[in-house]
Write a protein that holds these residues in place. Structure first.
Motif, short mmCIF file in Angstrom:
data_model
loop_
_atom_site.label_atom_id
_atom_site.label_comp_id
_atom_site.label_asym_id
_atom_site.label_seq_id
_atom_site.Cartn_x
_atom_site.Cartn_y
_atom_site.Cartn_z
N ASN A 155 0.92 -1.24 -0.05
CA ASN A 155 0.04 -0.14 -0.01
C ASN A 155 0.82 1.41 -0.17
O ASN A 155 1.81 1.28 0.61
CB ASN A 155 -0.77 0.01 1.41
CG ASN A 155 -1.99 1.03 1.19
OD1 ASN A 155 -1.75 2.15 1.29
ND2 ASN A 155 -3.16 0.35 0.87
N SER A 158 -1.86 -6.28 -2.22
CA SER A 158 -0.86 -5.36 -1.32
C SER A 158 -1.20 -5.85 0.16
O SER A 158 -0.75 -5.83 0.95
CB SER A 158 -0.88 -3.97 -1.63
OG SER A 158 -2.43 -3.56 -1.31
N ASP A 159 -2.56 -6.20 0.42
CA ASP A 159 -2.97 -6.50 1.55
C ASP A 159 -3.18 -8.11 1.78
O ASP A 159 -3.99 -8.61 1.27
CB ASP A 159 -4.18 -5.86 1.93
CG ASP A 159 -4.61 -5.78 3.38
OD1 ASP A 159 -3.86 -6.46 4.19
OD2 ASP A 159 -5.67 -5.77 3.72
#
Lengths: 142, 496
Positions: free
Chosen positions: A27, B248-249
């Motif tokens: 992120n 991404s997570d």
């Protein structure tokens, strides 16, 4: 009859044929350290920087060396400090030739692959070197 | 775009050809506003001229653009030449609006089996390259690529189904239409929908089923498939392009397993001891919670090989579960496996996770099978654990694997695959065919592992094992080369 050099047909293959359609990223709020940890965890040489699923940048092994260590940045700094924004992208239908030319022109080794504008993977010079693996399938498929 | 898909009309004289049903289906095609009709083979029952005359006169009544391919019955009695005369070309490409249909003949003369030989594989591959940018890519092949349920012995998939599956997945084909098994079935593999049509007008149906056909509403992002049975019963399945590619997570890592197979422990040269020792070092670095051996522990089921196996396995100080291959239970292996490694169906479980083994080899046979009784017990055990992350591991393949032939497939793969996908099992691990592969069928991730230390392996990546990381939000599967420790990502999938 004199033999002519033949163009390498493998270069006309669309890159969708051999990329793993997955992109590992972090992120945009992540630190340099968190980003490095993810690359170590997955043993990868590049990482997408994502903002709500959209790729806004890329960092590679070299960026950690040149832009983080050599410039004395803190591991707690934002990864945005060392990323390359607006990375070079290629549509999944692009040929290997187009991608290689892009890498040569832009002096890069990683290209983000997109499908309908969305990032779906990354292709590297190393992966392109593996192209010969694909040529076997035709021979084997009897 | 609206597509009409029907198959296996089996035109013939007599009652086994239900002409009335076919005429009804043709009426459905002509009265609907279909952009395209696809007929996936077996126009005739025995490839006879008079059967071709009947089939041709029927198919000519269809008013929308039609793609027809031959099936195995059309190649009987030398009938394949008549197919070209009465029906059309055996292979080709048809562009239709936003879509392209690439169709190839998979029939082998006087055989029920199917194959896409080198020439046709190239036709398919080159066409998929050429039409790479077409928004909707459709492939039509008579023989099924994925095992179908209710079909008994699973031996009539394409001989090279693994290579074709891999090509189709890599080319991001939207839709694959087939017939052959006379039983309608639909699977979604990543973003590709595979449809098997039932028989349109043959009396030979399965499990008392009736004749059927399929309609498909398709655009770049959606596929709505309706299986329409002639008794008025409709089954609707809707699919959206949903596979997530950028991750991404991941959340926390909850479990790490190493999957390996075909160690081939023995004194013979086919056991690559140096590869195994390097793999052991890599495995220690990954520090897994569990090792899952998917069979092929020893080269042969004899005491000397089992003695070697115990010595080598002791190098790995981790919890380990095993499922046998045929070679593990041959000769005295049936006793030696039990004596040294425990039960045939082993299990690892805690509060959150279940890895359930199911034994597939048969004594003195290379054919793998689970069996109907055993499948029922397995399903019952899995259903009781439905709050956990559920994984099943077995030796034989449940889907075809690239660079292999159909002999690695489980005899009842069609039924087991349907049952496990319908039960929404999270993960299936298999360990034969000597080539890694990973994909998702429905919501179930299926992972095959290459041999870790046998000289018999088929990958340019070399001998390898798989690393399976289960995160809170994703399953990540990587292949690790035994010798070099090089890591290759096989896939990431969102958790169900």
């Amino acid at each position: 009859m004199e033999r002519q050099t033949q163009p390498d047909k493998k270069l006309d293959i669309p890159i969708r044929r051999f990329i793993t359609k997955r992109l590992i990223g972090v992120n945009k709020d992540s630190t340099i350290q968190e980003s490095a940890a993810r690359m170590v965890e997955f043993r990868i040489s590049s990482l997408g920087i994502l903002d709500e699923g959209k790729v806004i940048g890329i960092v590679t092994d070299t960026d950690f060396k040149k832009r983080a260590l050599a410039e004395g940045r803190s591991p707690k700094d934002s990864v945005l400090e060392i990323m390359t924004p607006d990375p070079v992208t290629a549509d999944v239908s692009s040929s290997v030739r187009d991608v290689l030319e892009m890498m040569s022109r832009e002096k890069i080794k990683h290209v983000i692959v997109t499908d309908q504008g969305k990032a779906i993977g990354v292709t590297t010079l190393n992966e392109l070197e593996d192209l010969d693996l694909q040529s076997l399938e035709t021979y084997i498929a009897r | 775009m609206k597509i009409f898909h029907f198959s296996d009309i089996h035109a013939a004289r007599g009652k086994k050809f239900r002409k009335k049903n076919l005429l009804h289906i043709i009426d459905e095609i002509n009265s609907g506003d279909f952009d395209l009709a696809v007929f996936t083979g077996d126009a005739t029952d025995e490839g006879q001229r008079h059967e071709y005359e009947i089939a041709s006169s029927m198919l000519q009544k269809i008013e929308c653009p039609l793609v027809s391919i031959p099936g195995n019955h059309d190649a009987r009695s030398g009938g394949i030449k008549l197919f070209e005369k009465y029906i059309g070309p055996q292979n080709g490409v048809l562009e239709c609006g936003d879509a392209v249909v690439i169709y190839v003949n998979s029939a082998i003369g006087d055989s029920n089996d199917g194959r896409i030989g080198r020439g046709k594989f190239n036709i398919l591959k080159n066409a998929l390259n050429e039409y790479s940018e077409k928004p909707i890519k459709i492939v039509a092949i008579h023989h099924h690529i994925l095992p179908t349920p209710m079909s008994g012995r699973e031996r009539n998939v394409l001989a090279n189904a693994g290579d074709v599956l891999d090509l189709i997945q890599r080319a991001d084909v939207d839709l694959v239409v087939s017939g052959h098994r006379h039983y309608p079935n639909v699977y979604e593999v990543e973003n590709t929908v595979y449809i098997n049509a039932g028989t349109a007008s043959s009396a030979k149906t399965r499990y008392g089923d009736v004749n059927s056909y399929c309609t498909i509403d398709i655009d770049e992002n959606t596929k709505n498939v309706t299986i329409k049975r002639l008794n008025g019963e409709d089954t609707v399945r809707k699919y959206h392009r949903k596979i997530k590619c950028a991750f991404s997570d991941f959340g926390n890592r909850e479990f790490r397993a190493v999957q390996l197979s075909n160690t081939y422990f023995s004194q013979s040269r086919s056991f690559l001891s140096q590869h195994y020792d390097e793999a052991v070092k890599s495995i220690r670095r990954f520090d897994p919670d569990l090792l899952i051996h998917c069979g092929g522990i020893v080269k042969e089921g004899i005491p000397a090989d089992y003695n070697c196996a115990i010595r080598e396995i002791n190098k790995l100080d981790y919890p380990m579960i095993f499922t046998p291959a045929a070679r593990d239970i041959n000769y005295l292996g049936y006793h030696l496996f039990n004596q040294n490694f425990g039960d045939l169906d082993q299990q690892y479980t805690d509060d959150d996770i279940l890895f359930q083994g199911i034994s597939t080899p048969q004594y003195d046979s290379s054919v793998g099978v689970v069996g109907e009784t055993e499948r029922k017990t397995l399903l019952k055990d899995l259903t009781e654990a439905d709050q956990k992350f559920r994984s099943v591991f077995l030796h034989h393949n449940i889907i075809p694997i690239p660079h292999s032939r159909e002999k690695g497939l489980l005899e009842d793969a069609g039924d087991l695959l349907r049952e496990l996908v319908d039960e929404e099992i999270d993960l299936i691990l298999t360990g034969t065919s000597y080539h890694s592969y990973a994909t998702r069928v429905g919501g179930t991730v299926i992972v095959n592992v290459n041999s870790v230390s046998s000289a018999y392996q088929r990958s340019r990546f070399g001998n390898s094992f798989n690393l399976i990381d289960i995160y809170e939000k994703a399953i990540v599967v990587s292949e690790i080369s035994s010798f070099w420790g090089k890591r290759k990502l096989l896939g990431i999938w969102e958790r169900n």
